[in-house]
Scaffold this motif. Sequence first.
Motif, PDB file in Angstrom:
ATOM      1  N   THR A  23      -2.530   7.529 -15.894  1.00  0.00           N
ATOM      2  CA  THR A  23      -2.094   5.639 -15.474  1.00  0.00           C
ATOM      3  C   THR A  23      -0.946   5.420 -15.427  1.00  0.00           C
ATOM      4  O   THR A  23      -0.217   4.457 -14.068  1.00  0.00           O
ATOM      5  CB  THR A  23      -3.193   5.092 -15.877  1.00  0.00           C
ATOM      6  OG1 THR A  23      -4.413   5.119 -15.893  1.00  0.00           O
ATOM      7  CG2 THR A  23      -3.163   3.155 -15.583  1.00  0.00           C
ATOM      8  N   TYR A  27       2.028   4.909 -12.779  1.00  0.00           N
ATOM      9  CA  TYR A  27       2.627   3.707 -12.299  1.00  0.00           C
ATOM     10  C   TYR A  27       3.657   3.683 -12.165  1.00  0.00           C
ATOM     11  O   TYR A  27       4.927   3.168 -11.745  1.00  0.00           O
ATOM     12  CB  TYR A  27       2.528   2.560 -13.667  1.00  0.00           C
ATOM     13  CG  TYR A  27       2.292   1.175 -13.607  1.00  0.00           C
ATOM     14  CD1 TYR A  27       2.208   0.608 -12.394  1.00  0.00           C
ATOM     15  CD2 TYR A  27       3.754   0.635 -14.548  1.00  0.00           C
ATOM     16  CE1 TYR A  27       2.802  -1.047 -12.128  1.00  0.00           C
ATOM     17  CE2 TYR A  27       3.757  -0.513 -15.033  1.00  0.00           C
ATOM     18  CZ  TYR A  27       3.418  -1.228 -13.296  1.00  0.00           C
ATOM     19  OH  TYR A  27       3.983  -2.643 -13.594  1.00  0.00           O
ATOM     20  N   TYR A  30       5.092   4.879  -9.031  1.00  0.00           N
ATOM     21  CA  TYR A  30       4.130   3.448  -7.747  1.00  0.00           C
ATOM     22  C   TYR A  30       5.785   2.959  -7.773  1.00  0.00           C
ATOM     23  O   TYR A  30       6.202   2.466  -6.677  1.00  0.00           O
ATOM     24  CB  TYR A  30       3.253   3.188  -8.130  1.00  0.00           C
ATOM     25  CG  TYR A  30       3.091   1.537  -7.350  1.00  0.00           C
ATOM     26  CD1 TYR A  30       3.096   1.346  -6.503  1.00  0.00           C
ATOM     27  CD2 TYR A  30       3.484   0.787  -8.122  1.00  0.00           C
ATOM     28  CE1 TYR A  30       3.083   0.612  -5.744  1.00  0.00           C
ATOM     29  CE2 TYR A  30       3.431  -1.124  -7.523  1.00  0.00           C
ATOM     30  CZ  TYR A  30       3.230  -0.634  -6.242  1.00  0.00           C
ATOM     31  OH  TYR A  30       3.153  -2.667  -5.849  1.00  0.00           O
TER      32      TYR A  30
END
Length: 172
Positions: A23, A27, A30
Amino acid sequence: MLGADWATLPADYRWGVWLGLATGLCYAVYNIGLRHVQRAGNVGTTNAAASAPVAQVLAMVSLLCAALLGLAGVAEGVSFAIPSWQALGWLLLLASLGHCLSWILISRAMQHLSVALVGLLLLAQPVCAFLLDILVLQRQTLPREWLGLAFTLAGIFLASLKGRARIPAQPA
Protein backbone atom coordinates in the motif's frame (compact mmCIF):
# COMPACT_ATOMS: atom_id res chain seq x y z
CA MET A 1 9.67 -2.73 14.80
CA LEU A 2 7.12 -5.52 14.71
CA GLY A 3 7.82 -6.36 18.33
CA ALA A 4 8.40 -10.09 17.86
CA ASP A 5 10.24 -12.67 15.85
CA TRP A 6 8.83 -12.68 12.31
CA ALA A 7 8.48 -16.48 12.20
CA THR A 8 6.33 -16.54 15.34
CA LEU A 9 3.84 -13.97 14.08
CA PRO A 10 0.50 -15.28 12.79
CA ALA A 11 0.20 -15.68 9.02
CA ASP A 12 -2.58 -13.06 8.85
CA TYR A 13 -0.36 -10.57 10.66
CA ARG A 14 2.56 -11.17 8.28
CA TRP A 15 0.21 -10.91 5.28
CA GLY A 16 -1.02 -7.59 6.69
CA VAL A 17 2.53 -6.29 6.96
CA TRP A 18 3.22 -7.19 3.32
CA LEU A 19 -0.06 -5.58 2.23
CA GLY A 20 0.83 -2.47 4.24
CA LEU A 21 4.19 -2.22 2.50
CA ALA A 22 2.52 -2.70 -0.89
CA THR A 23 0.00 0.00 0.00
CA GLY A 24 2.81 2.39 0.86
CA LEU A 25 4.51 1.67 -2.45
CA CYS A 26 1.27 2.20 -4.40
CA TYR A 27 0.62 5.43 -2.51
CA ALA A 28 4.10 6.70 -3.37
CA VAL A 29 3.59 5.83 -7.04
CA TYR A 30 0.19 7.57 -6.96
CA ASN A 31 1.66 10.76 -5.48
CA ILE A 32 4.56 10.81 -7.93
CA GLY A 33 2.14 10.17 -10.80
CA LEU A 34 -0.10 13.00 -9.65
CA ARG A 35 2.93 15.28 -9.51
CA HIS A 36 3.91 14.18 -13.03
CA VAL A 37 0.41 14.95 -14.34
CA GLN A 38 0.59 18.40 -12.78
CA ARG A 39 4.00 19.14 -14.29
CA ALA A 40 2.88 17.90 -17.73
CA GLY A 41 0.00 20.38 -17.59
CA ASN A 42 2.31 23.26 -16.67
CA VAL A 43 4.97 22.77 -19.34
CA GLY A 44 3.88 25.51 -21.71
CA THR A 45 1.40 23.38 -23.65
CA THR A 46 -1.30 25.28 -25.44
CA ASN A 47 -3.26 22.13 -26.13
CA ALA A 48 -5.92 21.86 -23.41
CA ALA A 49 -6.26 18.12 -24.04
CA ALA A 50 -2.58 17.57 -23.17
CA SER A 51 -3.35 17.54 -19.46
CA ALA A 52 -6.56 17.53 -17.48
CA PRO A 53 -7.04 19.81 -14.47
CA VAL A 54 -5.98 18.24 -11.18
CA ALA A 55 -9.55 18.17 -9.84
CA GLN A 56 -10.62 16.23 -12.92
CA VAL A 57 -7.75 13.75 -12.53
CA LEU A 58 -8.66 13.28 -8.86
CA ALA A 59 -12.30 12.70 -9.80
CA MET A 60 -11.35 10.10 -12.40
CA VAL A 61 -9.05 8.29 -9.97
CA SER A 62 -11.75 8.35 -7.28
CA LEU A 63 -14.35 6.91 -9.67
CA LEU A 64 -11.93 4.20 -10.79
CA CYS A 65 -11.15 3.29 -7.17
CA ALA A 66 -14.86 3.29 -6.29
CA ALA A 67 -15.56 0.92 -9.19
CA LEU A 68 -12.74 -1.43 -8.16
CA LEU A 69 -13.85 -1.38 -4.51
CA GLY A 70 -17.43 -1.95 -5.64
CA LEU A 71 -16.35 -5.01 -7.62
CA ALA A 72 -14.40 -6.29 -4.62
CA GLY A 73 -17.48 -5.73 -2.43
CA VAL A 74 -19.70 -7.64 -4.84
CA ALA A 75 -17.16 -10.47 -4.96
CA GLU A 76 -17.14 -10.63 -1.14
CA GLY A 77 -20.93 -10.37 -0.90
CA VAL A 78 -20.90 -7.07 1.02
CA SER A 79 -24.11 -5.04 1.20
CA PHE A 80 -24.02 -1.48 -0.13
CA ALA A 81 -27.20 -0.48 1.71
CA ILE A 82 -26.90 2.81 3.58
CA PRO A 83 -28.73 2.34 6.90
CA SER A 84 -30.21 5.85 7.32
CA TRP A 85 -30.39 9.36 5.94
CA GLN A 86 -28.14 10.49 8.77
CA ALA A 87 -25.51 7.92 7.75
CA LEU A 88 -25.78 9.14 4.15
CA GLY A 89 -25.24 12.72 5.34
CA TRP A 90 -22.11 11.70 7.27
CA LEU A 91 -20.81 9.78 4.24
CA LEU A 92 -21.33 12.80 1.98
CA LEU A 93 -19.64 15.10 4.50
CA LEU A 94 -16.69 12.72 4.79
CA ALA A 95 -16.45 12.43 1.01
CA SER A 96 -16.60 16.16 0.35
CA LEU A 97 -14.37 17.41 3.17
CA GLY A 98 -12.27 14.42 4.11
CA HIS A 99 -11.51 13.28 0.60
CA CYS A 100 -12.23 15.81 -2.13
CA LEU A 101 -11.24 19.03 -0.39
CA SER A 102 -8.22 17.41 1.25
CA TRP A 103 -6.87 16.05 -2.03
CA ILE A 104 -7.46 19.29 -3.89
CA LEU A 105 -5.46 21.11 -1.19
CA ILE A 106 -2.74 18.43 -1.21
CA SER A 107 -2.48 18.47 -5.00
CA ARG A 108 -2.26 22.27 -5.04
CA ALA A 109 0.50 22.13 -2.43
CA MET A 110 2.33 19.54 -4.55
CA GLN A 111 2.68 22.17 -7.27
CA HIS A 112 4.79 24.34 -4.97
CA LEU A 113 6.65 21.84 -2.77
CA SER A 114 9.08 19.04 -3.46
CA VAL A 115 7.79 15.47 -3.62
CA ALA A 116 9.97 14.60 -0.62
CA LEU A 117 8.48 17.39 1.51
CA VAL A 118 4.94 16.47 0.48
CA GLY A 119 5.68 12.86 1.43
CA LEU A 120 6.91 13.98 4.82
CA LEU A 121 3.88 16.17 5.38
CA LEU A 122 1.58 13.29 4.41
CA LEU A 123 3.17 11.25 7.21
CA ALA A 124 1.56 13.71 9.60
CA GLN A 125 -1.91 12.37 8.67
CA PRO A 126 -1.59 8.98 10.37
CA VAL A 127 0.10 10.68 13.35
CA CYS A 128 -2.89 13.02 13.69
CA ALA A 129 -5.31 10.10 13.29
CA PHE A 130 -3.44 8.21 16.04
CA LEU A 131 -3.56 11.21 18.39
CA LEU A 132 -7.26 11.76 17.68
CA ASP A 133 -7.86 8.08 18.40
CA ILE A 134 -6.24 8.57 21.81
CA LEU A 135 -7.92 11.89 22.61
CA VAL A 136 -11.42 11.33 21.23
CA LEU A 137 -11.87 7.57 21.53
CA GLN A 138 -9.75 7.10 24.68
CA ARG A 139 -7.60 4.46 22.98
CA GLN A 140 -5.34 2.53 25.36
CA THR A 141 -1.78 3.04 24.15
CA LEU A 142 1.23 0.88 24.92
CA PRO A 143 4.66 2.39 25.63
CA ARG A 144 6.06 0.92 22.38
CA GLU A 145 3.30 2.73 20.46
CA TRP A 146 4.32 6.02 22.07
CA LEU A 147 7.89 5.19 21.10
CA GLY A 148 6.77 4.57 17.51
CA LEU A 149 5.02 7.95 17.50
CA ALA A 150 8.17 9.63 18.82
CA PHE A 151 10.31 7.94 16.13
CA THR A 152 7.87 9.00 13.42
CA LEU A 153 7.83 12.63 14.57
CA ALA A 154 11.61 12.65 14.95
CA GLY A 155 12.00 11.21 11.44
CA ILE A 156 9.71 13.88 9.97
CA PHE A 157 11.62 16.58 11.84
CA LEU A 158 15.08 15.30 10.84
CA ALA A 159 14.11 14.82 7.21
CA SER A 160 12.68 18.35 7.06
CA LEU A 161 15.97 19.74 8.43
CA LYS A 162 17.94 17.94 5.72
CA GLY A 163 15.77 19.55 3.05
CA ARG A 164 16.35 23.02 4.47
CA ALA A 165 20.13 22.74 4.21
CA ARG A 166 19.89 22.50 0.40
CA ILE A 167 17.75 25.62 -0.06
CA PRO A 168 19.94 28.48 -1.34
CA ALA A 169 19.86 31.76 0.56
CA GLN A 170 17.45 34.32 -0.84
CA PRO A 171 18.90 37.69 -1.87
CA ALA A 172 17.81 40.57 0.37
